[in-house]
Every structure is written in structure tokens, then in C-alpha cells.
Design an enzyme around this catalytic site. Structure first.
Site, short mmCIF file in Angstrom:
data_model
loop_
_atom_site.label_atom_id
_atom_site.label_comp_id
_atom_site.label_asym_id
_atom_site.label_seq_id
_atom_site.Cartn_x
_atom_site.Cartn_y
_atom_site.Cartn_z
N ARG A 54 0.81 -1.20 0.00
CA ARG A 54 0.00 0.00 0.00
C ARG A 54 0.86 1.26 0.00
NH1 ARG A 54 -0.86 1.60 5.40
NH2 ARG A 54 0.05 0.15 6.90
N THR A 55 0.21 2.35 -0.40
CA THR A 55 0.93 3.61 -0.57
C THR A 55 1.28 4.18 0.79
OG1 THR A 55 -0.36 4.05 -2.55
CG2 THR A 55 0.84 5.88 -1.60
N LEU A 56 2.58 4.32 1.04
CA LEU A 56 3.03 4.93 2.30
C LEU A 56 3.58 6.32 2.08
CD1 LEU A 56 4.86 1.84 3.82
CD2 LEU A 56 2.61 2.71 4.43
N ASN A 112 -4.95 2.75 2.14
CA ASN A 112 -4.19 2.64 0.91
C ASN A 112 -4.59 3.78 -0.02
OD1 ASN A 112 -2.60 1.75 -1.15
ND2 ASN A 112 -3.96 0.08 -1.78
N PRO A 113 -4.25 5.01 0.36
CA PRO A 113 -4.80 6.16 -0.36
C PRO A 113 -4.20 6.35 -1.74
CG PRO A 113 -3.18 6.89 1.24
CD PRO A 113 -3.32 5.42 1.43
#
Lengths: 274, 242
Positions: free
Chosen positions: B19-21, B123-124
Site C-alpha cells: 500500500r501507498t506509504l 491505501n490512499p
């Protein structure tokens, strides 16, 4: 329509290319009490006859609000109609939540038709036994649709379904060309007069019918009994004066209706082809 | 004891790589305003890789359907993902072929749902979006952030634009700006951003959307003036700590 060896399940074609179970489902619509709809460019009026089983019971609800801009009148198996209304309401709510905009009625009607079609192609299902007159607005204005158990849908200027609907259809056929430019109030009047045609002589009163309106700037709502009775009273007075002239017309209309209903039991034409 | 997660879960240590960090290639501010005939939107063409101004021809504004224009700041790959979602949305909308079409308000709300739902899954899509358009004479301008905050206004901006451009717009925006005045106002905002935002580059595009459709200008640069006395000796008078 007579019993034959191809009518046991919906997934069996007859040699003539008909699905008898679907046609039987459409018969169920014809047995239900009448529902009518008519529209102008900006408004649609739905009306139905409410017959209670006995004096002791209440009558069934046959007109449902689906959203502020869509309503439906049903004829046939009211239980199936209720379930489909719930589906329609759900679709409208979900669309409104995602897009903050009303679901165009044309799209809802296609979704409904596709749902009905599924039941004509599964051996473990049966077709919905209800016809729906869907009234609603979208970008291009006011629309009235009829959804069949067969999964077909048609757009109409005016239509009637259910028992003795032919009388109402005859009335509407005579006048539909004027509906597009009718005022909202004239449309309601015409709806009530069409309902009266299906009653075949019985007095029209607001306790045995329901009328609902939806239009541009007017959210869908069912007119209350008092308002309906007032409208009936207003044109009954005029109607009495027209009475003697109207009767020969009504007699001719009923003659044609009887002939039509005889014709519909003919084996020749599949109803879905109409 | 590691708890049992389904294979596609985004929780747990190994899932962090899924996921997007943090964002990697990012675009900076987008500024937009309503004017007489529709919406004007401006964005530079920079894609930064951290503090490096790495890509200089990134188009951060794209037309959506017939009626809308989307501008994005933040992670460029997530912007491309959003364009892919919207492509599919518009495709299905067109396939109905029925005279109804999704307008800017509908697209804006759809994006809000997407952004908010992704945020809820931790997970934007790492973007701040500006959505503008005109449909049936109605002008619409709104914004959605990566956490799903959305609102509409007469002028919006993302990132640094909120701090540097919005105050200018609050002073100088008015109803029924002409096209020339609108462009002049946007250029004024973009110039301030160019001076003060480290990730801004001097190559921008201005997009216009009206009832007739969308046009986007060729990339061009703003004239800048560096001879202000404050720029000449910036550290003069600064108090040092040692």
C-alpha cells in the site's frame, strides 16, 4: 391459451418459438386490477384502481415512490411488485450516494428489464408476475415506461395495464395527442377519467382509486383522498352535462374491448411480439 | 503471534509494501477559478522526484468526458490510475447511449467516493484533485483530497496554492471574470508559486472548459523578475544562531 407439453418450465421453448411460462406471467398482469399512466412534456400522472377483498380489509398498495423523481404503479402479483420497488429504491439511493445526482429513469428501467430477463433464462427461477408503469424524469424531461415480465420495456405517452385496461386504453388513444402540452391539472383529470373507464359503470370515488404525480419541479407524491375527490366532483358536474352524448361512445368502446379480449386468447400471435 | 489474515489483506508487516506509504513522483499546486464562460485551471508541468525536479513535461490536467476537466497534484502514478478509473466510468456512461451523461458534479462525487474509500482501507491515492466543468450552463468547480475531503467553491487550489494563491483569489476574484482577466489572475497566482514553491517549474499550461468543450494551452513560461533588492542579498539582516 391452453395447457401444452412445452409450458412446464421457463427454459423450454415451444416449437413455435414461444416461452409459455413467460406468457403465463404476462397473463398474471392482465388479471391484476388496473393501473394507468400518462405524461406531458413536464409531468407524469399514475393512477390505479384499488379493490379491497372485502369491506373489512384495506386495499393493497399499488403505487410506490421510488425516489423524488421516480414512481411506479404495478399490476399483477403485488408481492413481486413490492420486491421490485425495493430494488428500484435501492438502485436510486446507491446512484444518488455515489454521484449526488438523480438516477435517470431511462437507465433504471433498463436495469429493471435486465433483471426480469434473468428470470426468463434460469431453470430455478420464475418470471416476475407483475407489470410496472414507471414514471420518472431525466435530463430530457418526463418519461413513462412499461416493464413486462418478459424483460421488455417500452416508452409510452399513455398506457393502461391490468383488468379492463382496454377501456382505459381506448379512452387514452382518443386523446393522447394532446397530452404532451397538457397542463398538470388536465393530466390528472384525464387520468381519473381513464380510471373511470375501467370501472365499467361503477361510481368513481377517491376511496377506490389512487393518483400520484411527478413532474419538473414537483417531487413524486400520492395525492390525498380529499384532493382526488374534489377533482372528481369538479368534472362529474361537467360529465353529467355531457352524459347523453358520451354514452354511445362508451358502448362502442366496450364492444371493441370485448372483441379485443376475445382476440388475446388466440393461439396465433405471441403477446411479446406486440 | 501473527494473526491470520486473508491473502489480500493490507494489514500486517508484509502488506506495507503493497500500500501507498509515501509518494515518489509528485506534481505541485493546481489552481482553478470560475469565470464568465466556465472554468480556468492552471498547473505547471513538473514531476518532482523528492527534491529533484526530474520530469518537465508532465500533463497534470486532463479532460474527462464531454463536460469536465481534472487537475491533480501529488503522486503522478496515482493520477494515472484515477484517469484509468474515470476512463472506464465514462465508457460505461457512453455505452448507455441514451442522451444522459455524467456532468462535473457527478464525476466529482464519484471521485470523492473513490478517494474516501481508499483512505479507509489505509491505501490512499496520494493526490489532491481539482474537478471543474460546465453542463447545461451550470458551472461547477470542486476539489477532493487524498483523505476524501471534498467541497466546491468559486476558486480552489491544491498544496501550496492554498497558502499562496487562495489569498490572492479571495481579494481579486469576482463573478463574471472575462477570459483575459481570468488568465491574468491565474498567472499572478502561478508567478507567486513559481517564486516561492521549491517544486514549481517555469513551464505551465492553462486549461479552459466551457459549454463548447475543453482547450488546453501549449506550455509556456512566465516572465520573472529577480532584481528585487530582497533577492539580491537574502541573508542580510538574518539573525544567525551561531
Amino acid at each position: 391459451m391452453f395447457r401444452n407439453q412445452y409450458d412446464t418450465d421457463v427454459t423450454t421453448w415451444s416449437p413455435a418459438g414461444r416461452l409459455f411460462q413467460v406468457e403465463y406471467a404476462m397473463e398474471a398482469v392482465k388479471q391484476g386490477s388496473a393501473a394507468i399512466g400518462l405524461r406531458s412534456k413536464t409531468h407524469i400522472v399514475l393512477g390505479c384502481v384499488n379493490k379491497a377483498n372485502s369491506e373489512l380489509s384495506s386495499h393493497q398498495k399499488k403505487i410506490f415512490k421510488v425516489d423524488d423523481h421516480i414512481g411506479v404503479a404495478i399490476a399483477g402479483l403485488t408481492a413481486d411488485g413490492r420486491v421490485l420497488s425495493r430494488y428500484m429504491r435501492n438502485e436510486c439511493i446507491n446512484y444518488g450516494f455515489t454521484y449526488e445526482s438523480p438516477l435517470p429513469v431511462g437507465r433504471l428501467v433498463v436495469q429493471l428489464a435486465d433483471k426480469a430477463q434473468v428470470c426468463t433464462q434460469r431453470s430455478w427461477k420464475r418470471p416476475y408476475g407483475v407489470g410496472l408503469l414507471v414514471a420518472g424524469l431525466d435530463e430530457s424531461g418526463a418519461h413513462l415506461y412499461y416493464n413486462c415480465p418478459s424483460g421488455n420495456y417500452f416508452e409510452y405517452q399513455a398506457f393502461a395495464i391490468g383488468s379492463r385496461s382496454q377501456a382505459a386504453k381506448t379512452y387514452l388513444e382518443r386523446r393522447f395527442e394532446n397530452f404532451a402540452d397538457s397542463s398538470r391539472d388536465d393530466l390528472v383529470k384525464d387520468a381519473l377519467m381513464a380510471i373511470r373507464e375501467t370501472l365499467q359503470g361503477e361510481t368513481l370515488k377517491s376511496s377506490i382509486c389512487t393518483v400520484a404525480v411527478v413532474g419538473v419541479g414537483e417531487p413524486f407524491h400520492i395525492l390525498d383522498q380529499e384532493t382526488v375527490q374534489q377533482i372528481i366532483d369538479a368534472f362529474e358536474i361537467v360529465g353529467e352535462q355531457e352524459g347523453p352524448a358520451a354514452e354511445p361512445d362508451a358502448a362502442a368502446g366496450q364492444g371493441a374491448a370485448a372483441a379485443d379480449q376475445g382476440g388475446s386468447t388466440d393461439e396465433g400471435v405471441a403477446p411479446m411480439d406486440i | 503471534m501473527a494473526s491470520k489474515q486473508p491473502e489480500n489483506s493490507l494489514l500486517g508487516p508484509e502488506a506495507d509494501s503493497q500500500r501507498t506509504l509515501y509518494p515518489y513522483v509528485t506534481g505541485t499546486s493546481v489552481v482553478a477559478l470560475k469565470y464568465k464562460d466556465g472554468i480556468l485551471m492552471a498547473a505547471d508541468m513538473g514531476g518532482s522526484y523528492g527534491s529533484t525536479l526530474r520530469y518537465k513535461s508532465v500533463e497534470r490536467m486532463k479532460p474527462i468526458g464531454k463536460h469536465s476537466l481534472l487537475g491533480a497534484s501529488g503522486e503522478i502514478s496515482d493520477f494515472q490510475e484515477i484517469l484509468h478509473y474515470l476512463d472506464e466510468l465514462i465508457l460505461y456512461d457512453n455505452m448507455w447511449d441514451d442522451g444522459n451523461s455524467l456532468g462535473p458534479k457527478e464525476v466529482h462525487n464519484y471521485l470523492t467516493r473513490v478517494m474516501y474509500n481508499r483512505r479507509n482501507k489505509f491505501n490512499p491515492l496520494w493526490n489532491s484533485l481539482v474537478l471543474g466543468g460546465v453542463k447545461n450552463g451550470q458551472k461547477y468547480l470542486g476539489t477532493v483530497s487524498m483523505i476524501g475531503v471534498n467541497f466546491e467553491d468559486n476558486h480552489v487550489a491544491t498544496g501550496f496554492g492554498n497558502h499562496l494563491a487562495r489569498p490572492i483569489l479571495r481579494q481579486e476574484w469576482h463573478e463574471n471574470l472575462s477570459f483575459e482577466d481570468g488568465v491574468r489572475l491565474l498567472e499572478k497566482c502561478m508567478r507567486v508559486l513559481l517564486y516561492r514553491d521549491r517544486s514549481a517549474i517555469n513551464k505551465l499550461q492553462i486549461a479552459k472548459i466551457t459549454e463548447e468543450g475543453m482547450t488546453i494551452s501549449q506550455p509556456y513560461s512566465l516572465k520573472t523578475y529577480w532584481e528585487f533588492s530582497a533577492f539580491a542579498n537574502p541573508a542580510q539582516g538574518a539573525v544567525g544562531s551561531w
